[in-house]
Scaffold this motif. Structure first.
Motif, PDB file in Angstrom:
ATOM      1  N   ILE A 287       0.843  -1.203   0.000  1.00  0.00           N
ATOM      2  CA  ILE A 287       0.000   0.000   0.000  1.00  0.00           C
ATOM      3  C   ILE A 287       0.875   1.248   0.000  1.00  0.00           C
ATOM      4  O   ILE A 287       0.673   2.174  -0.781  1.00  0.00           O
ATOM      5  CB  ILE A 287      -0.946  -0.006   1.214  1.00  0.00           C
ATOM      6  CG1 ILE A 287      -2.004  -1.101   1.067  1.00  0.00           C
ATOM      7  CG2 ILE A 287      -1.624   1.350   1.395  1.00  0.00           C
ATOM      8  CD1 ILE A 287      -2.946  -1.214   2.252  1.00  0.00           C
ATOM      9  N   TYR A 288       1.865   1.258   0.882  1.00  0.00           N
ATOM     10  CA  TYR A 288       2.758   2.414   0.973  1.00  0.00           C
ATOM     11  C   TYR A 288       3.649   2.509  -0.264  1.00  0.00           C
ATOM     12  O   TYR A 288       3.893   3.603  -0.786  1.00  0.00           O
ATOM     13  CB  TYR A 288       3.612   2.313   2.231  1.00  0.00           C
ATOM     14  CG  TYR A 288       4.475   3.534   2.473  1.00  0.00           C
ATOM     15  CD1 TYR A 288       3.938   4.668   3.083  1.00  0.00           C
ATOM     16  CD2 TYR A 288       5.811   3.549   2.091  1.00  0.00           C
ATOM     17  CE1 TYR A 288       4.712   5.783   3.303  1.00  0.00           C
ATOM     18  CE2 TYR A 288       6.598   4.668   2.311  1.00  0.00           C
ATOM     19  CZ  TYR A 288       6.041   5.779   2.924  1.00  0.00           C
ATOM     20  OH  TYR A 288       6.826   6.898   3.137  1.00  0.00           O
ATOM     21  N   ALA A 289       4.148   1.368  -0.743  1.00  0.00           N
ATOM     22  CA  ALA A 289       5.003   1.364  -1.925  1.00  0.00           C
ATOM     23  C   ALA A 289       4.272   1.926  -3.143  1.00  0.00           C
ATOM     24  O   ALA A 289       4.843   2.684  -3.941  1.00  0.00           O
ATOM     25  CB  ALA A 289       5.499  -0.054  -2.209  1.00  0.00           C
ATOM     26  N   LEU A 290       3.015   1.548  -3.297  1.00  0.00           N
ATOM     27  CA  LEU A 290       2.221   2.058  -4.416  1.00  0.00           C
ATOM     28  C   LEU A 290       2.063   3.573  -4.320  1.00  0.00           C
ATOM     29  O   LEU A 290       2.212   4.290  -5.315  1.00  0.00           O
ATOM     30  CB  LEU A 290       0.848   1.384  -4.427  1.00  0.00           C
ATOM     31  CG  LEU A 290      -0.186   1.938  -5.412  1.00  0.00           C
ATOM     32  CD1 LEU A 290       0.348   1.896  -6.835  1.00  0.00           C
ATOM     33  CD2 LEU A 290      -1.491   1.182  -5.307  1.00  0.00           C
ATOM     34  N   ALA A 291       1.753   4.069  -3.135  1.00  0.00           N
ATOM     35  CA  ALA A 291       1.597   5.522  -2.949  1.00  0.00           C
ATOM     36  C   ALA A 291       2.900   6.245  -3.267  1.00  0.00           C
ATOM     37  O   ALA A 291       2.904   7.308  -3.913  1.00  0.00           O
ATOM     38  CB  ALA A 291       1.152   5.819  -1.524  1.00  0.00           C
ATOM     39  N   GLN A 292       4.025   5.665  -2.838  1.00  0.00           N
ATOM     40  CA  GLN A 292       5.331   6.266  -3.130  1.00  0.00           C
ATOM     41  C   GLN A 292       5.590   6.309  -4.626  1.00  0.00           C
ATOM     42  O   GLN A 292       6.057   7.323  -5.174  1.00  0.00           O
ATOM     43  CB  GLN A 292       6.432   5.461  -2.428  1.00  0.00           C
ATOM     44  CG  GLN A 292       7.866   5.828  -2.841  1.00  0.00           C
ATOM     45  CD  GLN A 292       8.351   7.129  -2.242  1.00  0.00           C
ATOM     46  OE1 GLN A 292       7.565   7.876  -1.664  1.00  0.00           O
ATOM     47  NE2 GLN A 292       9.623   7.410  -2.394  1.00  0.00           N
ATOM     48  N   PHE A 293       5.270   5.219  -5.316  1.00  0.00           N
ATOM     49  CA  PHE A 293       5.479   5.193  -6.765  1.00  0.00           C
ATOM     50  C   PHE A 293       4.634   6.256  -7.473  1.00  0.00           C
ATOM     51  O   PHE A 293       5.130   6.966  -8.356  1.00  0.00           O
ATOM     52  CB  PHE A 293       5.137   3.817  -7.343  1.00  0.00           C
ATOM     53  CG  PHE A 293       5.104   3.823  -8.851  1.00  0.00           C
ATOM     54  CD1 PHE A 293       6.276   3.800  -9.577  1.00  0.00           C
ATOM     55  CD2 PHE A 293       3.890   3.901  -9.540  1.00  0.00           C
ATOM     56  CE1 PHE A 293       6.254   3.845 -10.973  1.00  0.00           C
ATOM     57  CE2 PHE A 293       3.863   3.954 -10.920  1.00  0.00           C
ATOM     58  CZ  PHE A 293       5.053   3.920 -11.639  1.00  0.00           C
ATOM     59  N   LEU A 294       3.364   6.366  -7.109  1.00  0.00           N
ATOM     60  CA  LEU A 294       2.488   7.331  -7.767  1.00  0.00           C
ATOM     61  C   LEU A 294       2.967   8.758  -7.537  1.00  0.00           C
ATOM     62  O   LEU A 294       2.891   9.601  -8.439  1.00  0.00           O
ATOM     63  CB  LEU A 294       1.049   7.163  -7.269  1.00  0.00           C
ATOM     64  CG  LEU A 294       0.351   5.867  -7.715  1.00  0.00           C
ATOM     65  CD1 LEU A 294      -0.991   5.711  -7.011  1.00  0.00           C
ATOM     66  CD2 LEU A 294       0.164   5.846  -9.235  1.00  0.00           C
ATOM     67  N   ASP A 295       3.491   9.044  -6.346  1.00  0.00           N
ATOM     68  CA  ASP A 295       4.054  10.367  -6.092  1.00  0.00           C
ATOM     69  C   ASP A 295       5.306  10.603  -6.939  1.00  0.00           C
ATOM     70  O   ASP A 295       5.483  11.686  -7.517  1.00  0.00           O
ATOM     71  CB  ASP A 295       4.390  10.529  -4.610  1.00  0.00           C
ATOM     72  CG  ASP A 295       3.165  10.774  -3.750  1.00  0.00           C
ATOM     73  OD1 ASP A 295       2.097  11.099  -4.318  1.00  0.00           O
ATOM     74  OD2 ASP A 295       3.260  10.639  -2.520  1.00  0.00           O
ATOM     75  N   LEU A 296       6.175   9.602  -7.018  1.00  0.00           N
ATOM     76  CA  LEU A 296       7.380   9.727  -7.836  1.00  0.00           C
ATOM     77  C   LEU A 296       7.038   9.930  -9.306  1.00  0.00           C
ATOM     78  O   LEU A 296       7.638  10.768  -9.996  1.00  0.00           O
ATOM     79  CB  LEU A 296       8.256   8.471  -7.672  1.00  0.00           C
ATOM     80  CG  LEU A 296       9.003   8.308  -6.353  1.00  0.00           C
ATOM     81  CD1 LEU A 296       9.694   6.947  -6.320  1.00  0.00           C
ATOM     82  CD2 LEU A 296      10.035   9.417  -6.177  1.00  0.00           C
TER      83      LEU A 296
END
Length: 231
Positions: free
Chosen positions: A65-74
């Motif tokens: 969940i956190y990894a996905l959010a980080q990717f979308l921000d990047l």
């Protein structure tokens, strides 16, 4: 092959390209994650593989969940130079939930949401958490003395992330591990965080006093949590 969050991220790692269809797929997953978090419908989250964490520059052990959010921000920042939506911040339960809460309905979840939103709670609410924590220890002791396993509720990821952000701001040396996201530990961790405000200087034994009370009890009986969803 059916798309998954992990497969899409691994494809991106391989060639640093991602289609609009896959971005839409990830955005949809993120929105579903937010909905589940806001309704406390998240169980044990899938841990993100170490190589994906490394590529996204997040600590190993974070969940998908956190990894996905980080990717979308990047992705948004690299493409547009700014963020349309701060996906990581959106993971934390927002103020709308706090505003919708009936203030007469005091419970642990509401208090933690208030703490994350406002950075503080009243002394009466802190006392409420302490009393519940001590009652919880008594129940755990009574059950396990009679050979009954303690069933720990799963803490929503937004709560874990919010408490860890408070810990970071306070320069608290510990973090709540989302590999073991039990509600009992979240309450104990919260009380340890609040303990910082009441001491000019903490002794080492006081850093995780409440947290260790639960861990020591479990270890004494050689027991483990049997997790179930928190609703």
């Amino acid at each position: 092959m059916e798309l998954t969050c992990q497969s899409v991220l691994e494809d991106w790692i391989a060639n640093r390209k991602i289609s609009s269809e896959k971005i839409s797929f990830l955005e949809l997953i993120h929105k579903k994650n937010l909905h589940n978090l806001q309704n406390s419908k998240v169980g044990i989250n899938e841990i993100c593989p170490a190589h994906i964490c490394d590529e996204l520059d997040i600590p190993r052990g974070n969940n998908m969940i956190y990894a996905l959010a980080q990717f979308l921000d990047l992705y948004e920042f690299q493409r547009f130079g700014f963020l349309f939506n701060n996906h990581k911040n959106n993971l934390i339960l927002d103020n709308k939930i706090q505003n919708d809460i009936d203030q007469k309905d005091i419970n642990e979840l509401n208090i933690l949401i208030e703490l994350i939103a406002n950075g503080k709670i009243s002394e009466s609410k802190k006392k409420f958490l302490i009393n519940n924590h001590e009652t919880r220890l008594e129940k755990m002791d009574n059950l396990m003395t009679n050979g009954i396993d303690w069933e720990g509720e799963i803490c929503p990821f937004g709560i874990i992330q919010g408490l860890n952000e408070i810990a970071n701001k306070k320069n608290y040396i510990y973090r709540l591990d989302d590999n073991y996201p039990y509600w009992d530990y979240a309450i104990a961790f919260t009380l340890d965080l609040l303990n910082i405000d009441n001491h000019i200087k903490l002794f080492e034994k006081d850093f995780k006093k409440r947290f260790d009370e639960i861990s020591n009890l479990m270890n004494y009986f050689g027991n483990k949590f049997k997790p179930h969803l928190f609703f």
